[in-house]
Scaffold this motif. Structure first.
Motif, PDB file in Angstrom:
ATOM      1  N   LYS A  19       0.793  -1.232   0.000  1.00 25.24           N
ATOM      2  CA  LYS A  19       0.000   0.000   0.000  1.00 25.24           C
ATOM      3  C   LYS A  19       0.824   1.281   0.000  1.00 25.24           C
ATOM      4  CE  LYS A  19      -3.715  -2.554   0.706  1.00 25.24           C
ATOM      5  NZ  LYS A  19      -4.735  -2.733  -0.346  1.00 25.24           N
ATOM      6  N   TYR A  20       0.252   2.282  -0.622  1.00 26.14           N
ATOM      7  CA  TYR A  20       0.683   3.685  -0.545  1.00 26.14           C
ATOM      8  C   TYR A  20      -0.190   4.317   0.520  1.00 26.14           C
ATOM      9  CZ  TYR A  20      -0.200   8.528  -2.409  1.00 26.14           C
ATOM     10  OH  TYR A  20      -0.410   9.866  -2.597  1.00 26.14           O
ATOM     11  N   TRP A  21       0.385   4.621   1.668  1.00 24.44           N
ATOM     12  CA  TRP A  21      -0.407   5.232   2.751  1.00 24.44           C
ATOM     13  C   TRP A  21       0.543   6.098   3.563  1.00 24.44           C
ATOM     14  CZ3 TRP A  21      -5.150   6.191   2.498  1.00 24.44           C
ATOM     15  CH2 TRP A  21      -5.919   6.520   3.613  1.00 24.44           C
ATOM     16  N   GLY A  22       0.547   7.372   3.304  1.00 26.26           N
ATOM     17  CA  GLY A  22       1.506   8.303   3.898  1.00 26.26           C
ATOM     18  C   GLY A  22       2.354   8.922   2.799  1.00 26.26           C
ATOM     19  N   LYS A  23       2.573  10.248   2.904  1.00 23.46           N
ATOM     20  CA  LYS A  23       3.300  10.954   1.832  1.00 23.46           C
ATOM     21  C   LYS A  23       4.502  11.710   2.389  1.00 23.46           C
ATOM     22  CE  LYS A  23      -1.078  12.081  -0.461  1.00 23.46           C
ATOM     23  NZ  LYS A  23      -1.793  12.947  -1.384  1.00 23.46           N
ATOM     24  N   ARG A  24       5.533  11.760   1.568  1.00 22.03           N
ATOM     25  CA  ARG A  24       6.690  12.604   1.842  1.00 22.03           C
ATOM     26  C   ARG A  24       6.395  14.045   1.397  1.00 22.03           C
ATOM     27  NH1 ARG A  24      12.430  11.687   1.551  1.00 22.03           N
ATOM     28  NH2 ARG A  24      12.041   9.473   1.491  1.00 22.03           N
ATOM     29  N   GLY A 140      -1.778  14.018 -10.188  1.00 20.42           N
ATOM     30  CA  GLY A 140      -3.230  14.137  -9.976  1.00 20.42           C
ATOM     31  C   GLY A 140      -3.692  13.337  -8.772  1.00 20.42           C
ATOM     32  N   SER A 141      -3.274  12.082  -8.693  1.00 18.27           N
ATOM     33  CA  SER A 141      -3.579  11.208  -7.554  1.00 18.27           C
ATOM     34  C   SER A 141      -2.477  10.163  -7.521  1.00 18.27           C
ATOM     35  CB  SER A 141      -4.937  10.538  -7.750  1.00 18.27           C
ATOM     36  OG  SER A 141      -5.184   9.628  -6.699  1.00 18.27           O
ATOM     37  N   GLY A 142      -1.860   9.979  -6.355  1.00 16.50           N
ATOM     38  CA  GLY A 142      -0.684   9.110  -6.282  1.00 16.50           C
ATOM     39  C   GLY A 142      -0.908   7.752  -6.925  1.00 16.50           C
ATOM     40  N   SER A 143      -1.969   7.060  -6.513  1.00 17.66           N
ATOM     41  CA  SER A 143      -2.182   5.690  -6.991  1.00 17.66           C
ATOM     42  C   SER A 143      -2.429   5.645  -8.507  1.00 17.66           C
ATOM     43  CB  SER A 143      -3.352   5.053  -6.247  1.00 17.66           C
ATOM     44  OG  SER A 143      -4.500   5.862  -6.347  1.00 17.66           O
ATOM     45  N   ALA A 144      -2.761   6.788  -9.120  1.00 18.04           N
ATOM     46  CA  ALA A 144      -3.019   6.808 -10.568  1.00 18.04           C
ATOM     47  C   ALA A 144      -1.765   6.483 -11.386  1.00 18.04           C
ATOM     48  CB  ALA A 144      -3.567   8.176 -10.983  1.00 18.04           C
ATOM     49  N   CYS A 145      -0.579   6.709 -10.814  1.00 17.95           N
ATOM     50  CA  CYS A 145       0.635   6.424 -11.601  1.00 17.95           C
ATOM     51  C   CYS A 145       0.725   4.939 -11.926  1.00 17.95           C
ATOM     52  CB  CYS A 145       1.892   6.938 -10.900  1.00 17.95           C
ATOM     53  SG  CYS A 145       2.399   6.012  -9.449  1.00 17.95           S
ATOM     54  N   ARG A 146       0.181   4.093 -11.037  1.00 12.41           N
ATOM     55  CA  ARG A 146       0.252   2.643 -11.286  1.00 12.41           C
ATOM     56  C   ARG A 146      -0.736   2.213 -12.361  1.00 12.41           C
ATOM     57  NH1 ARG A 146      -0.143   2.088  -5.042  1.00 12.41           N
ATOM     58  NH2 ARG A 146      -2.284   1.796  -5.716  1.00 12.41           N
ATOM     59  N   SER A 147      -1.767   3.040 -12.634  1.00 10.36           N
ATOM     60  CA  SER A 147      -2.769   2.678 -13.652  1.00 10.36           C
ATOM     61  C   SER A 147      -2.327   3.012 -15.076  1.00 10.36           C
ATOM     62  CB  SER A 147      -4.104   3.366 -13.351  1.00 10.36           C
ATOM     63  OG  SER A 147      -4.805   2.663 -12.345  1.00 10.36           O
TER      64      SER A 147
HETATM   65  C1  DP6 Z   1      -5.528   3.054   0.372  1.00 10.88           C
HETATM   66  O1  DP6 Z   1      -3.985   7.660  -4.507  1.00 10.88           O
HETATM   67  O2  DP6 Z   1      -6.273   8.009  -3.521  1.00 10.88           O
HETATM   68  O3  DP6 Z   1      -5.880   3.086  -1.982  1.00 10.88           O
HETATM   69  O4  DP6 Z   1      -2.536  10.658  -3.832  1.00 10.88           O
HETATM   70  O5  DP6 Z   1      -4.096  11.722  -2.191  1.00 10.88           O
HETATM   71  O6  DP6 Z   1      -4.963  10.980  -4.437  1.00 10.88           O
HETATM   72  P1  DP6 Z   1      -3.965  10.732  -3.322  1.00 10.88           P
HETATM   73  O7  DP6 Z   1      -4.313   9.321  -2.657  1.00 10.88           O
HETATM   74  P2  DP6 Z   1      -4.808   7.966  -3.312  1.00 10.88           P
HETATM   75  O8  DP6 Z   1      -4.466   6.928  -2.137  1.00 10.88           O
HETATM   76  C2  DP6 Z   1      -4.686   5.552  -2.306  1.00 10.88           C
HETATM   77  C3  DP6 Z   1      -4.584   4.857  -1.008  1.00 10.88           C
HETATM   78  C4  DP6 Z   1      -4.928   3.382  -0.993  1.00 10.88           C
HETATM   79  C5  DP6 Z   1      -3.679   2.525  -1.158  1.00 10.88           C
HETATM   80  C6  DP6 Z   1      -3.082   2.435  -2.542  1.00 10.88           C
HETATM   81  O9  DP6 Z   1      -3.807   2.516  -3.548  1.00 10.88           O
HETATM   82  O10 DP6 Z   1      -1.863   2.195  -2.606  1.00 10.88           O
END
Ligand code: DP6
Length: 330
Positions: A19-24, A140-147
């Motif tokens: 997971k991506y949870w927390g930002k630098r 735009g949204s962090g998790s979007a880079c993986r899409s």
């Molecule tokens: C729990 O990508 O929605 O889905 O960068 O602020 O737009 P922003 O956040 P976002 O966070 C996704 C969080 C998660 C875990 C994940 O997809 O890695």
């Protein structure tokens, strides 16, 4: 002279296994740690962008309705970043999701991957590289880079806007893993993921999490490479519960799980004891992502339907990366 330039792209959402949870960094969405996802075949956003210098301001349509609230503002702010470097004209944007909004399926991941790609396609010039597009989607949204990529994808966290990019680990045909998304509850989230990232970043457990994540990431990549669901599933469940432990014990606390969530998690563990290889992961919400091999998917689906009749189940395989096409929405 009036100029109008149009582009359309479709992108799939993705489920994070790490997971991506927390930002630098909160401006460019630079994460505290790397993450790993599977692109989801059945959760698609299609977006058309028209750069149009006859407009006095952006016009944003989501699922057929003009939006003037915070969602529209987020899109306009994002377009401002593209305008700062490229065309300075307003845009008309239309976006449609293949899945119902507000179900807790991450629409910002597919949404910003499609928006970034459509915005560049509409310029009618050579597209930036896939790597550069992962940077644009991430802003735009962090998790979007993986899409941006299909199949199995790693987001290399980096430490700055330049080196935080996503790479494909394996294509969508590599492994016919299934993710059955069970829509346990449609109740709106009490704490948005943007807020959740802030709470997580200052959480006292975060330092310990960062220490153990490199080893977990390595093991998870190994399990994907070996198509080893038993190893992958154990890692992925631990990871999902760890993220929720941080959510549940943050200030303020976010209790995303609903009674139906827990009921299904316990059932999945019991089915596994029974010999059925099935695992779960969770996002920032109550819905359960049920992972299994394709050969077991009918049995897993039947058990979920028997346990919790009437719930919608969205069955995904590994989906493709973002694509530009001509089926314009505008
Ligand atoms: C729990 O990508 O929605 O889905 O960068 O602020 O737009 P922003 O956040 P976002 O966070 C996704 C969080 C998660 C875990 C994940 O997809 O890695």
């Amino acid at each position: 002279m009036t100029r109008e330039m149009r582009g359309t792209a479709s992108a799939c959402s993705n489920i994070a296994l790490i997971k991506y949870w927390g930002k630098r960094d909160f401006t460019d969405n630079i994460p505290l740690n790397g993450s790993l996802s599977m692109t989801l075949s059945q959760a698609t956003t299609t977006t058309t962008v028209i750069w149009d210098d006859t407009l006095s301001q952006d016009e944003i349509y989501l699922d057929g309705e003009r939006v003037l609230d915070g969602r529209g503002l987020r899109v306009s702010r994002y377009l401002d970043r593209i305008r700062a470097d490229y065309y300075r004209m307003p845009a008309r944007v239309a976006s449609m999701n293949s899945f119902p909004a507000g179900t807790g399926i991450a629409s910002s991941a597919s949404g910003f991957a499609a928006l970034a790609t459509a915005a560049f396609a509409a310029m009618g010039e050579e597209m930036p590289s896939d790597t550069e597009m992962t940077r644009w989607a991430r802003r735009g949204s962090g998790s979007a880079c993986r899409s941006i990529h299909g199949g199995f994808v790693e987001w290399l966290p980096g430490t700055s806007d330049a080196d935080s990019t996503a790479v494909q680990l394996a294509g969508e045909d590599f492994w016919d893993l299934r993710d059955l998304v069970v829509l346990v509850s449609r109740a709106p989230k009490a704490i948005s993921s943007s807020e959740g990232h802030k709470i997580a970043t200052r959480h006292p457990f975060m330092a310990a999490r960062q220490e153990l994540l490199p080893a977990r990431m390595l093991a998870t990549k190994g399990a994907v490479a070996a198509r080893d669901l038993m190893t992958l599933g154990a890692l992925v469940e631990q990871e999902a519960l760890e993220m929720h432990a941080i959510m549940m014990s943050g200030q303020p606390a976010a209790l995303y799980m609903q009674p139906g969530t827990l009921k299904l998690l316990h059932a999945i563990r019991a089915w596994r004891e029974d010999g059925l290889p099935v695992f779960f992961t969770l996002d920032a919400g109550p819905n359960v992502h049920v992972l299994c091999e394709s050969r077991d998917a009918p049995e897993v689906r039947a058990r979920i339907e028997q346990l919790m009749p009437g719930l919608s189940i969205l069955e995904n395989r590994a989906g493709p990366g973002v694509r530009v096409h001509e089926d314009h929405l505008l």
